[in-house]
Design an enzyme around this catalytic site. Structure first.
Site, mmCIF file in Angstrom:
data_model
loop_
_atom_site.group_PDB
_atom_site.id
_atom_site.type_symbol
_atom_site.label_atom_id
_atom_site.label_comp_id
_atom_site.label_asym_id
_atom_site.label_seq_id
_atom_site.Cartn_x
_atom_site.Cartn_y
_atom_site.Cartn_z
ATOM 1 N N TRP A 186 0.872 -1.180 0.000
ATOM 2 C CA TRP A 186 0.000 0.000 0.000
ATOM 3 C C TRP A 186 0.905 1.225 0.000
ATOM 4 O O TRP A 186 1.829 1.316 0.821
ATOM 5 C CB TRP A 186 -0.910 0.048 1.241
ATOM 6 N N GLU A 225 -3.292 -2.967 -2.006
ATOM 7 C CA GLU A 225 -4.415 -2.369 -1.262
ATOM 8 C C GLU A 225 -4.829 -1.040 -1.896
ATOM 9 O O GLU A 225 -3.997 -0.155 -2.083
ATOM 10 C CB GLU A 225 -3.952 -2.146 0.186
ATOM 11 N N LYS A 227 -7.369 2.510 -1.954
ATOM 12 C CA LYS A 227 -7.862 3.443 -0.944
ATOM 13 C C LYS A 227 -8.607 4.578 -1.630
ATOM 14 O O LYS A 227 -8.327 4.900 -2.785
ATOM 15 C CB LYS A 227 -6.657 3.978 -0.148
ATOM 16 N N ASP A 258 -9.454 -3.316 2.500
ATOM 17 C CA ASP A 258 -9.401 -2.656 3.808
ATOM 18 C C ASP A 258 -10.791 -2.077 4.013
ATOM 19 O O ASP A 258 -11.244 -1.239 3.221
ATOM 20 C CB ASP A 258 -8.323 -1.566 3.819
ATOM 21 N N HIS A 261 -11.551 1.619 3.541
ATOM 22 C CA HIS A 261 -11.051 2.302 2.348
ATOM 23 C C HIS A 261 -12.048 2.553 1.239
ATOM 24 O O HIS A 261 -11.681 2.707 0.078
ATOM 25 C CB HIS A 261 -9.853 1.532 1.778
ATOM 26 N N HIS A 285 -7.961 -6.203 5.449
ATOM 27 C CA HIS A 285 -7.534 -5.320 6.534
ATOM 28 C C HIS A 285 -8.825 -4.923 7.231
ATOM 29 O O HIS A 285 -9.502 -3.996 6.800
ATOM 30 C CB HIS A 285 -6.838 -4.081 5.996
ATOM 31 N N ASP A 293 -11.929 6.963 7.553
ATOM 32 C CA ASP A 293 -11.069 5.786 7.728
ATOM 33 C C ASP A 293 -10.281 5.949 9.032
ATOM 34 O O ASP A 293 -9.059 6.057 9.043
ATOM 35 C CB ASP A 293 -10.127 5.692 6.514
ATOM 36 N N ASP A 295 -9.790 3.993 11.597
ATOM 37 C CA ASP A 295 -9.088 2.848 12.172
ATOM 38 C C ASP A 295 -9.388 2.634 13.653
ATOM 39 O O ASP A 295 -8.485 2.390 14.455
ATOM 40 C CB ASP A 295 -7.579 2.943 11.901
ATOM 41 N N ASP A 325 -6.366 -4.268 10.764
ATOM 42 C CA ASP A 325 -5.608 -3.024 10.534
ATOM 43 C C ASP A 325 -6.299 -1.856 11.228
ATOM 44 O O ASP A 325 -7.066 -1.131 10.602
ATOM 45 C CB ASP A 325 -5.473 -2.756 9.026
HETATM 46 C C1 RNT Z 1 -3.643 2.928 5.309
HETATM 47 C C2 RNT Z 1 -3.689 1.480 5.003
HETATM 48 C C3 RNT Z 1 -2.492 0.666 5.415
HETATM 49 C C4 RNT Z 1 -1.968 1.025 6.780
HETATM 50 C C5 RNT Z 1 -0.964 0.053 7.333
HETATM 51 C C6 RNT Z 1 -0.184 0.625 8.461
HETATM 52 O O1 RNT Z 1 -4.820 3.569 5.105
HETATM 53 O O2 RNT Z 1 -4.843 0.933 5.556
HETATM 54 O O3 RNT Z 1 -2.790 -0.671 5.290
HETATM 55 O O4 RNT Z 1 -2.990 1.162 7.701
HETATM 56 O O5 RNT Z 1 -0.187 -0.437 6.330
HETATM 57 ZN ZN ZN Z 2 -5.024 -1.182 5.497
#
Ligand code: RNT
Ligand code: ZN
Length: 417
Positions: A186, A225, A227, A258, A261, A285, A293, A295, A325
């Site tokens: 990513w 990945e 986004k 993810d 994302h 993720h 996003d 997290d 993640d």
């Molecule tokens: C970022 C991505 C990525 C990171 C990690 C740390 O938006 O989700 O995967 O969170 O690689």
């Molecule tokens: Zn991620």
């Protein structure tokens, strides 16, 4: 919790599930084959072990300053082992390139080698943990807004070299553990405001990827990945959904979903059955976006549960690598690991307990009311008794018993940091 109580509850649940055609003992066996790829970066707020580590960049952010962050490799490993002791089953650990064992020395990203991860390989073998890997484009003086899509060949080549080395390291890890190491790629590449050279950046990104993937490896697998946007990179993302999906389909790479994302109303779970027709495998993720996003720690909410259901309904557990993640620095970090991992497992357990064969038939027969009724009933089935039995059999705390364990570790270990 009293063992006899868990057993009694399980016996009742087993009977109740049998009445809808589900064999809970079989489901418990299946759970033993379900492994998470637990992210190493929740323990230290995505900082890593580069001696000059600065602020987190690349459009991602940890918020909160709860005490007890792991400050070095020993602390991080101790935290991970503690977390694993509270999570049923056996799991993988997902490392980022910035978590190498650099011994306090400055090793630039285009210089990393297998030797910087040898102590991880040894540690993982010792503890019977398999490793996965990630290249790290963020938090570096050369990160800027563009890395693999940068028109400046010097910067682009720096990141190409970094990513190539990461693949070689992942391959060495995979060989050592005799199991392919899944390497996620990513990059944060994007821009804050209206961008006119999008085609140029994406073409460069594609060329960089072609160069990176030119070497074939036996013991690692690549995933990419996508986004939608990052903080400070709101207007353009090189690795958008179409870019990454297109690349993965054309080159038969693993696609990383993810769950944070996509656009907030987009259903990440719905992607499983489409993507699996076009790419060999999926990486996940799993995270929880709150308004963006963000997290947040994974919990048992519809997006996570639906994702698990879609995997089970597609009979695809063997084709999906289940990574987590999230990074929350506002609560006990170890607690965050345990809550999120157990929530992912509980969601998968519920998915496995769904009487899907019965509901499939209802759907094929056009019995829509019956389908919806069964889906609703399935939610209220005694899955918790099955979960408790799973935890007990795995020798980890049942129910909320992990809370005092984490409190104890906080008093004895993390609060002293
Ligand atoms: C970022 C991505 C990525 C990171 C990690 C740390 O938006 O989700 O995967 O969170 O690689
Ligand atoms: Zn991620």
């Amino acid at each position: 919790m009293k063992e006899s109580l868990i057993q009694q509850a399980y016996a009742l649940a087993k009977e109740r599930y049998a009445s809808i055609g589900i064999d809970t003992d079989r489901v418990l066996d299946r759970m033993n084959d379900f492994h998470l790829s637990i992210h190493c970066w929740q323990a230290d707020d995505v900082i890593g072990f580069e001696p000059k580590a600065g602020a987190l960049s690349g459009g991602i952010q940890t918020t909160g300053n709860y005490p007890g962050r792991a400050r070095n490799i020993e602390e991080l490993r101790a935290d991970i082992l503690k977390a694993l002791s509270l999570i049923p089953g056996t799991h993988r650990l997902n490392l980022h390139a910035i978590y190498g064992d650099f011994g306090g020395e400055f090793v630039d990203r285009d210089q990393i080698e297998v030797k910087h991860f040898q102590s991880w390989i040894d540690w993982a073998l010792e503890h019977d943990i398999k490793l996965d890997f990630n290249s790290s484009s963020f938090s570096h003086p050369k990160s800027g807004d563009l890395s693999l899509s940068n028109p400046d060949p010097e910067i682009r080549n720096f990141w190409i070299e970094h990513t190539k080395r990461c693949r070689a390291i992942a391959d060495a890890i995979g060989k050592a553990q005799q199991d392919p190491c899944i390497m996620n790629l990513w990059v944060h590449d994007g821009s804050k405001d209206i961008t006119v050279n999008k085609y140029i950046y994406r073409k460069l990104f594609k060329e960089s990827l072609d160069e990176i993937f030119a070497t074939k490896y036996e013991w690692m697998k690549d995933c990419l990945e996508s986004k939608t946007f990052g903080i400070g990179l709101e207007s353009f993302t090189s690795g958008s959904l179409e870019f990454v999906v297109g690349y993965c389909v054309q080159n038969q790479k693993i696609y990383t979903i993810d769950t944070g994302h996509y656009h907030p109303l987009e259903d990440a779970a719905d992607k499983v059955s489409s993507m699996l027709l076009y790419v060999p495998e999926l990486m996940l993720h799993v995270t929880r976006g709150v308004r963006w996003d963000s997290d947040h720690v994974t919990i048992m909410e519809d997006p996570t549960m639906n994702l698990c259901k879609e995997i089970v309904r597609a009979d695809a557990i063997g084709r999906v690598h289940f990574g987590l993640d999230y990074f929350d620095a506002s609560i006990n970090r170890l607690g965050a690991y345990v809550i999120g991992s157990r929530a992912a497992q509980k969601s998968m357990l519920c998915a496995m307990l769904e009487p899907v064969e019965t509901i499939r038939e209802m759907e094929l027969d056009g019995r829509g009311f019956q389908r919806l009724a069964m889906l609703e009933e399935a939610k209220a089935m005694p899955w918790q008794a099955v979960w408790d039995m799973y935890c007990m059999r795995c020798g980890v705390p049942v129910g909320d018993e992990f809370i005092p364990e984490i409190e104890k570790y906080e008093v004895e270990v993390t609060s002293k940091r």
